[in-house]
Motif scaffolding. Structure first.
Motif, short mmCIF file in Angstrom:
data_model
loop_
_atom_site.label_atom_id
_atom_site.label_comp_id
_atom_site.label_asym_id
_atom_site.label_seq_id
_atom_site.Cartn_x
_atom_site.Cartn_y
_atom_site.Cartn_z
N ILE A 164 -36.83 25.10 21.39
CA ILE A 164 -38.21 25.51 21.68
C ILE A 164 -39.19 24.36 21.64
O ILE A 164 -40.33 24.50 22.08
N THR A 165 -38.80 23.23 21.08
CA THR A 165 -39.71 22.09 21.01
C THR A 165 -38.89 20.80 20.92
O THR A 165 -37.75 20.81 20.42
N ARG A 166 -39.47 19.73 21.40
CA ARG A 166 -38.80 18.43 21.30
C ARG A 166 -38.93 17.83 19.89
O ARG A 166 -38.29 16.83 19.58
N ARG A 167 -39.78 18.41 19.08
CA ARG A 167 -39.89 17.94 17.70
C ARG A 167 -38.64 18.35 16.94
O ARG A 167 -38.24 19.52 16.95
N CYS A 168 -38.02 17.41 16.27
CA CYS A 168 -36.78 17.69 15.57
C CYS A 168 -36.60 16.64 14.47
O CYS A 168 -37.36 15.67 14.39
N PRO A 169 -35.61 16.83 13.57
CA PRO A 169 -35.36 15.83 12.53
C PRO A 169 -35.16 14.44 13.12
O PRO A 169 -34.68 14.29 14.25
N SER A 170 -35.52 13.43 12.36
CA SER A 170 -35.56 12.07 12.87
C SER A 170 -34.19 11.47 13.18
O SER A 170 -34.11 10.39 13.74
N TRP A 171 -33.11 12.16 12.81
CA TRP A 171 -31.77 11.66 13.15
C TRP A 171 -31.25 12.33 14.44
O TRP A 171 -30.11 12.16 14.81
N LEU A 172 -32.14 13.10 15.11
CA LEU A 172 -31.78 13.76 16.35
C LEU A 172 -32.80 13.46 17.44
O LEU A 172 -33.93 13.03 17.16
N VAL A 213 -33.83 15.19 21.65
CA VAL A 213 -33.52 16.21 22.65
C VAL A 213 -33.23 15.52 23.97
O VAL A 213 -33.94 14.58 24.36
N ASN A 214 -32.18 15.98 24.65
CA ASN A 214 -31.84 15.35 25.93
C ASN A 214 -32.92 15.62 26.99
O ASN A 214 -33.84 16.42 26.77
N GLN A 215 -32.80 14.99 28.14
CA GLN A 215 -33.84 15.03 29.15
C GLN A 215 -34.15 16.44 29.64
O GLN A 215 -35.32 16.80 29.83
N ASP A 216 -33.13 17.26 29.86
CA ASP A 216 -33.38 18.60 30.39
C ASP A 216 -33.58 19.65 29.30
O ASP A 216 -33.59 20.85 29.57
N LYS A 217 -33.73 19.20 28.03
CA LYS A 217 -34.06 20.07 26.90
C LYS A 217 -33.03 21.17 26.72
O LYS A 217 -33.36 22.32 26.43
N THR A 218 -31.75 20.82 26.88
CA THR A 218 -30.68 21.80 26.71
C THR A 218 -29.82 21.56 25.48
O THR A 218 -29.04 22.43 25.09
N ALA A 219 -29.96 20.38 24.85
CA ALA A 219 -29.11 20.07 23.69
C ALA A 219 -29.73 18.96 22.85
O ALA A 219 -30.52 18.15 23.35
N PHE A 220 -29.35 18.97 21.57
CA PHE A 220 -29.75 17.89 20.67
C PHE A 220 -28.69 16.80 20.71
O PHE A 220 -27.49 17.09 20.83
N GLU A 221 -29.13 15.57 20.62
CA GLU A 221 -28.21 14.44 20.59
C GLU A 221 -28.37 13.70 19.27
O GLU A 221 -29.48 13.48 18.79
N LEU A 222 -27.23 13.33 18.67
CA LEU A 222 -27.24 12.61 17.40
C LEU A 222 -27.59 11.15 17.62
O LEU A 222 -27.17 10.55 18.61
N LEU A 223 -28.37 10.60 16.68
CA LEU A 223 -28.63 9.16 16.65
C LEU A 223 -27.71 8.58 15.58
O LEU A 223 -28.00 8.68 14.38
N PRO A 224 -26.56 8.00 15.97
CA PRO A 224 -25.47 7.67 15.03
C PRO A 224 -25.92 6.86 13.82
O PRO A 224 -25.52 7.16 12.69
N GLU A 225 -26.74 5.84 14.02
CA GLU A 225 -27.14 4.99 12.91
C GLU A 225 -27.94 5.77 11.87
O GLU A 225 -27.74 5.62 10.66
#
Length: 530
Positions: free
Chosen positions: A169-177, A179-191
């Protein structure tokens, strides 16, 4: 020439980035020029401040203008120029009219540039002015109210979509994630994911938040928020349930409804999270001042029989390093002598090794897991039933109209739902804490019941010393040391967390051997500590 002052207000970021500020300033300057007023260089601007709740009047730039008027810095007869009434207030007729009367009573006129209307203290038609002002204020309030309701409905719809389908529902998310371009999934930031996992791992293994912060800084890991790693920000991460994949919808800054599980990708297991909460509840990990090597893994426990704490000191003789324990009042008011740290450690760890594990841990109450699970289940069902009754009451009000009986029923069910939600939250917290404590005790029992040599091996590296210190401090309250330089024997007494004496060791003066007395009987051990 009459003095004029400008007031500009923009409530949203979109307005600030757009043409809104320039538009208002141009209208104000044109009004001053057309009326022959001298526009002051001192401007009053509330950018990103809402007029609906009256924030600009209470704490914003408008409140500063009102204080300048009150203190006499703005002379009577001056004019305040605004684009229109809603720039000053959207908080309803009463608030807007009170503001108008306050300014007029102070001798300040108000000019609205949109309709070229001047509100004067000595107006020939005060009633018409008041009505025009009130109508403008009412329209502004109704517009804000309508926008607010639209926003609330949109947010509520988005929250329901998140609960029912997991829709982002929003691009705001925890700082280790992200949102992909089409707002369909969260992507992990490995580091960043690795950093969060390291924080949990270090914490449950005895590292306090200050030490974790220093270690992350030394490793060059960038803070998730802010400029540096602060203990408070690390504590927030340890309590942030988003690491489990949960999303908690909010309304006006407060939790709204049940959290949405599996909304985010989980990066921490339930067991790890519960263990961290149990440590937090017990007062946190790694408390107390420690040296860089944390050589004294009994830190926070050792006490001299005189009542003072013991500290570790080192010396080097012929290239060999020796560690001694001394009372903090050594040679000041206490003459109990020094203790060889390694020999003392052997006696203490041996004593703990031989004691039954449940005796060391005591009768610590982790709560009955079955009872807690049953309570969470029962409260969940009760809350669902209460909310269903509340929905039926609302439907009855919509169909039959509001009467005293339905109004009373609505209030009772609303209060009951709030109370049950509080009980359910407390029960869930107790269940999670109990599960975490059991997980920790399982790990601790494995550590404490290991072979004697394995316990000694745990002290050979920094991580092992920190972990051992955490375990010992979880179950022991103090290790009391009594020595007299003229006496033949020394005494070491180990006390459980609840204050009960576990074991007494009677040692020869050089700590080469000891006689242990505990509830299980007496046992003699000879140690080659010379």
């Amino acid at each position: 020439m009459r003095q004029a002052y400008s007031y500009v207000r923009l409530s949203s970021k979109k307005q600030i980035l757009g043409y809104g500020e320039d538009r208002q300033c141009e209208a104000i300057e044109a009004a001053a020029l057309a009326n022959g007023w001298e526009l002051s260089d001192k401007t009053f601007s509330d950018l990103g401040v809402s007029g609906w709740k009256g924030a600009n009047i209470e704490t914003g730039a408008l409140s500063q203008f009102l204080r300048c008027v009150e203190d006499g810095y703005v002379a009577k007869g001056s004019v305040l120029i605004v684009e229109n009434v809603d720039r000053l207030s959207r908080a309803g007729v009463n608030r807007a009219v009170s503001l108008l009367m306050q300014l007029l009573d102070s001798g300040i006129s108000i000019y609205t540039a949109t309709d070229n209307k001047l509100y004067e203290p000595d107006s020939p038609n005060p009633l018409m002015d008041l009505m025009a002002w009130a109508l403008s204020a009412q329209r502004a309030f109704e517009e804000s109210e309508r926008k607010s309701q639209m926003i609330l409905k949109a947010k509520a719809k988005a929250r329901e979509a998140a609960r029912s389908s997991g829709k982002i529902i929003t691009r705001r998310c925890p700082s280790w994630l992200c949102v992909n371009q089409d707002k369909t999934a969260f992507e992990l930031l490995p580091e960043r994911v690795e950093t969060v996992q390291k924080i949990f791992d270090l914490y449950v293994n005895g590292y306090g938040t200050p030490r974790i912060g220093r270690l992350l800084t030394e490793e060059g890991r960038q803070p998730l928020t802010g400029r540096a790693w602060y203990p408070r920000s690390i504590s927030r991460i340890l309590q942030y349930r988003a690491v489990l994949g949960e999303y908690q919808p909010t309304l006006n800054g407060k939790p709204e409804g049940e959290p949405v599980k599996n909304y985010y990708p989980a990066i921490i297991t339930e067991d790890q999270f519960n263990e961290a909460q149990a440590v937090l509840k017990e007062g946190g990990a790694g408390k107390g001042r420690r040296g860089g090597e944390m050589r004294n893994y009994f830190a926070g426990l050792l006490r001299c029989s005189c009542g003072e704490g013991m500290h570790i000191v080192s010396s080097q003789v012929k290239g060999k390093r020796y560690y001694q324990l001394r009372c903090l009042q050594y040679r000041i008011s206490c003459y109990g002598g020094t203790w060889n740290f390694n020999k003392l450690s052997s006696h203490v760890l041996f004593a703990l090794r031989r004691l039954p594990i449940l005796e060391v841990m005591g009768s610590k109450d982790n709560g009955n897991l079955k009872e807690l699970n049953d309570r969470v289940r029962d409260l969940t069902h009760l809350l669902e039933d209460t909310k269903n009754q509340l929905d039926n009451t609302i439907n009855a009000i919509a169909t039959l109209g509001l009467n005293d009986m339905l109004q009373t029923k609505f209030r009772e069910l609303t209060a009951a739902a709030t109370d049950i939600e509080g009980q359910l939250s407390s029960a869930k917290t107790a269940l999670e804490t109990s599960q975490g404590q059991l997980a920790i005790q399982k790990q601790d029992s494995e550590m404490l019941t290991g072979r004697f040599l394995e316990l000694i091996d745990n002290t050979k590296d920094l991580d092992g010393r920190i972990k051992l210190n955490q375990v010992l401090r979880r179950y022991l309250s103090k290790i009391e040391m009594e020595a007299d330089r003229d006496a033949e024997y020394r005494f070491v007494r180990i006390f459980r967390k609840d204050g009960e004496l576990l074991v007494t060791a009677t040692c020869d003066h050089k700590l080469n051997s000891a006689l242990f007395e505990s509830v299980d009987g007496t046992e003699t051990m000879e140690l080659n500590n010379s």
